[in-house]
Design a protein around this motif. Sequence first.
Motif, PDB file in Angstrom:
ATOM      1  N   LYS A 168       0.817  -1.216   0.000  1.00  0.00           N
ATOM      2  CA  LYS A 168       0.000   0.000   0.000  1.00  0.00           C
ATOM      3  C   LYS A 168       0.848   1.262   0.000  1.00  0.00           C
ATOM      4  CE  LYS A 168      -4.079  -1.856   2.388  1.00  0.00           C
ATOM      5  NZ  LYS A 168      -5.012  -1.678   3.534  1.00  0.00           N
ATOM      6  N   LEU A 169       2.156   1.114   0.203  1.00  0.00           N
ATOM      7  CA  LEU A 169       3.026   2.275   0.377  1.00  0.00           C
ATOM      8  C   LEU A 169       4.168   2.190  -0.625  1.00  0.00           C
ATOM      9  CD1 LEU A 169       3.051   2.005   4.256  1.00  0.00           C
ATOM     10  CD2 LEU A 169       1.854   3.758   2.935  1.00  0.00           C
ATOM     11  N   GLU A 170       4.089   2.972  -1.662  1.00  0.00           N
ATOM     12  CA  GLU A 170       5.056   2.900  -2.751  1.00  0.00           C
ATOM     13  C   GLU A 170       6.418   3.434  -2.317  1.00  0.00           C
ATOM     14  OE1 GLU A 170       5.413   4.343  -7.435  1.00  0.00           O
ATOM     15  OE2 GLU A 170       3.751   5.004  -6.180  1.00  0.00           O
ATOM     16  N   ASP A 171       7.467   2.720  -2.740  1.00  0.00           N
ATOM     17  CA  ASP A 171       8.849   3.126  -2.459  1.00  0.00           C
ATOM     18  C   ASP A 171       9.087   3.329  -0.966  1.00  0.00           C
ATOM     19  OD1 ASP A 171       9.506   3.007  -5.138  1.00  0.00           O
ATOM     20  OD2 ASP A 171       9.151   5.136  -5.485  1.00  0.00           O
ATOM     21  N   ALA A 172       8.696   2.344  -0.167  1.00  0.00           N
ATOM     22  CA  ALA A 172       8.912   2.401   1.279  1.00  0.00           C
ATOM     23  C   ALA A 172      10.394   2.268   1.595  1.00  0.00           C
ATOM     24  CB  ALA A 172       8.120   1.292   1.962  1.00  0.00           C
ATOM     25  N   PHE A 184       5.222   2.683  12.215  1.00  0.00           N
ATOM     26  CA  PHE A 184       5.238   3.819  11.310  1.00  0.00           C
ATOM     27  C   PHE A 184       6.129   3.470  10.125  1.00  0.00           C
ATOM     28  CE2 PHE A 184       4.147   5.526  15.425  1.00  0.00           C
ATOM     29  CZ  PHE A 184       3.153   6.442  15.134  1.00  0.00           C
ATOM     30  N   VAL A 185       5.656   3.790   8.937  1.00  0.00           N
ATOM     31  CA  VAL A 185       6.378   3.481   7.712  1.00  0.00           C
ATOM     32  C   VAL A 185       6.651   4.770   6.950  1.00  0.00           C
ATOM     33  CG1 VAL A 185       6.324   2.260   5.508  1.00  0.00           C
ATOM     34  CG2 VAL A 185       5.327   1.200   7.548  1.00  0.00           C
ATOM     35  N   ALA A 186       7.913   4.969   6.580  1.00  0.00           N
ATOM     36  CA  ALA A 186       8.286   6.112   5.749  1.00  0.00           C
ATOM     37  C   ALA A 186       8.402   5.648   4.305  1.00  0.00           C
ATOM     38  CB  ALA A 186       9.617   6.706   6.215  1.00  0.00           C
ATOM     39  N   SER A 187       7.790   6.417   3.407  1.00  0.00           N
ATOM     40  CA  SER A 187       7.817   6.097   1.985  1.00  0.00           C
ATOM     41  C   SER A 187       7.913   7.391   1.193  1.00  0.00           C
ATOM     42  CB  SER A 187       6.561   5.331   1.569  1.00  0.00           C
ATOM     43  OG  SER A 187       5.420   6.179   1.640  1.00  0.00           O
ATOM     44  N   ARG A 188       7.900   7.276  -0.108  1.00  0.00           N
ATOM     45  CA  ARG A 188       7.994   8.463  -0.950  1.00  0.00           C
ATOM     46  C   ARG A 188       6.841   9.431  -0.694  1.00  0.00           C
ATOM     47  NH1 ARG A 188       8.253   7.642  -7.366  1.00  0.00           N
ATOM     48  NH2 ARG A 188       6.103   6.966  -7.006  1.00  0.00           N
ATOM     49  N   ALA A 189       5.701   8.890  -0.276  1.00  0.00           N
ATOM     50  CA  ALA A 189       4.524   9.724  -0.035  1.00  0.00           C
ATOM     51  C   ALA A 189       4.548  10.418   1.317  1.00  0.00           C
ATOM     52  CB  ALA A 189       3.263   8.879  -0.155  1.00  0.00           C
ATOM     53  N   VAL A 201      -4.244   1.850   7.581  1.00  0.00           N
ATOM     54  CA  VAL A 201      -3.106   2.715   7.245  1.00  0.00           C
ATOM     55  C   VAL A 201      -3.588   4.155   7.217  1.00  0.00           C
ATOM     56  CG1 VAL A 201      -1.342   3.260   5.536  1.00  0.00           C
ATOM     57  CG2 VAL A 201      -2.053   0.880   5.883  1.00  0.00           C
ATOM     58  N   THR A 202      -2.933   5.003   8.012  1.00  0.00           N
ATOM     59  CA  THR A 202      -3.326   6.408   8.100  1.00  0.00           C
ATOM     60  C   THR A 202      -2.131   7.283   7.768  1.00  0.00           C
ATOM     61  OG1 THR A 202      -4.879   5.864   9.881  1.00  0.00           O
ATOM     62  CG2 THR A 202      -4.325   8.188   9.569  1.00  0.00           C
ATOM     63  N   ALA A 203      -2.290   8.136   6.762  1.00  0.00           N
ATOM     64  CA  ALA A 203      -1.214   9.069   6.406  1.00  0.00           C
ATOM     65  C   ALA A 203      -1.132  10.160   7.456  1.00  0.00           C
ATOM     66  CB  ALA A 203      -1.478   9.681   5.035  1.00  0.00           C
ATOM     67  N   LEU A 204       0.085  10.475   7.876  1.00  0.00           N
ATOM     68  CA  LEU A 204       0.289  11.533   8.877  1.00  0.00           C
ATOM     69  C   LEU A 204       0.529  12.855   8.183  1.00  0.00           C
ATOM     70  CD1 LEU A 204       2.548   9.751  11.507  1.00  0.00           C
ATOM     71  CD2 LEU A 204       0.062   9.853  11.384  1.00  0.00           C
ATOM     72  N   SER A 205      -0.101  13.884   8.697  1.00  0.00           N
ATOM     73  CA  SER A 205       0.087  15.228   8.142  1.00  0.00           C
ATOM     74  C   SER A 205       1.201  15.923   8.911  1.00  0.00           C
ATOM     75  CB  SER A 205      -1.200  16.044   8.256  1.00  0.00           C
ATOM     76  OG  SER A 205      -2.246  15.421   7.558  1.00  0.00           O
ATOM     77  N   PRO A 206       2.075  16.663   8.211  1.00  0.00           N
ATOM     78  CA  PRO A 206       3.140  17.384   8.912  1.00  0.00           C
ATOM     79  C   PRO A 206       2.570  18.524   9.710  1.00  0.00           C
ATOM     80  CG  PRO A 206       3.084  17.991   6.591  1.00  0.00           C
ATOM     81  CD  PRO A 206       2.111  16.871   6.759  1.00  0.00           C
ATOM     82  N   PRO A 207       3.282  19.004  10.751  1.00  0.00           N
ATOM     83  CA  PRO A 207       2.828  20.175  11.500  1.00  0.00           C
ATOM     84  C   PRO A 207       2.583  21.352  10.569  1.00  0.00           C
ATOM     85  CG  PRO A 207       4.681  19.129  12.597  1.00  0.00           C
ATOM     86  CD  PRO A 207       4.544  18.455  11.259  1.00  0.00           C
ATOM     87  N   ALA A 208       1.685  22.203  10.961  1.00  0.00           N
ATOM     88  CA  ALA A 208       1.268  23.313  10.103  1.00  0.00           C
ATOM     89  C   ALA A 208       2.414  24.200   9.653  1.00  0.00           C
ATOM     90  CB  ALA A 208       0.215  24.161  10.832  1.00  0.00           C
ATOM     91  N   GLN A 209       3.439  24.363  10.478  1.00  0.00           N
ATOM     92  CA  GLN A 209       4.545  25.253  10.149  1.00  0.00           C
ATOM     93  C   GLN A 209       5.656  24.557   9.414  1.00  0.00           C
ATOM     94  OE1 GLN A 209       5.692  27.042  13.864  1.00  0.00           O
ATOM     95  NE2 GLN A 209       3.962  28.453  13.870  1.00  0.00           N
ATOM     96  N   THR A 210       5.476  23.248   9.126  1.00  0.00           N
ATOM     97  CA  THR A 210       6.516  22.501   8.403  1.00  0.00           C
ATOM     98  C   THR A 210       6.376  22.740   6.918  1.00  0.00           C
ATOM     99  OG1 THR A 210       6.503  20.797  10.089  1.00  0.00           O
ATOM    100  CG2 THR A 210       7.501  20.231   7.967  1.00  0.00           C
TER     101      THR A 210
END
Length: 211
Positions: A168-172, A184-189, A201-210
Motif C-alpha cells: 500500500k506504500l510505494e517506495d517504502a 510507522f512506515v516512511a515512503s515516498r509519499a 493505514v493512516t497518512a500523517l500530516s506534517p505540523p502546520a509550520q513545516t
Amino acid sequence: AAPGASDAVAVTSAAESSLVASEALRFNAEPFVIAGLAYDAVSHRFVYGDRDGRKLRVVGVGLDHAVDLVRAESAGFFNVRALEIDAKRGDLWVVSGNDSGSAGALHQLQLVSGRPLQAVPIEGTLLPLRPVDLAVTDAGAVVVLDRDGRLIRLRPGSTAPELLLASKLEDAVSVATSGEGTVFVASRAGIARVDLATKAVTALSPPAQTS
C-alpha cells in the motif's frame, strides 16, 4: 556509509547525539555497502551490516577499526539488508535476501557474541522479497518492511513469517515501532501509521509550520 564508501568511514547515531561533527566516530574499513546500523548502549558498540560481504561488523566508541561479528558461513546470510537490536531480550535480528528476490530469511543472533540462534526462511507466497528495513515490537514480534510497502511479521516463538500488510506504500524505505500496536512506515509519499490489529493505514500530516 554510502555505496562505494572509501576507507575512511564516519558514523553518527542518535544514541551519541552529544557528539559534534568534529567528534564523529571514524574508523578504517575496506569499501563496503552499508545495510543497517544500530547502537548497543550496553557494550558501547555500533553494529552495521556489510551487504555484499554478507556479514555484520562492530566498532566500539573510541576505537579506530571495525571487526567482524558474524559472517554468512555461520549465520547463513544472503545479502544483508537490514538489522535491528532487541535490547529487551539481548538479541540482534537481521533480514537478508538475494538480489533477485527469490530467497530471503530472518536471522536471530545473540547480540553480545553474534552467535546465531535461528534462521527463519521467508518463502512461498511471501516471495519475491526485497526487504529494506525491520523493527522489533515490545512483545518481540519482528516486522520486515519490503520495498513495495508490504509488511511481513514473525510472531514471538513462531517459525512461520506471515503477511501483515499487502502493498500500500510505494517506495517504502523505513519502519519503526511505537508501542505494541502500531508501526510507522516512511515512503515516498511521507509517513504512515499502521495499526497492527486492524491493518488500517493512516497518512500523517506534517505540523502546520513545516514546509
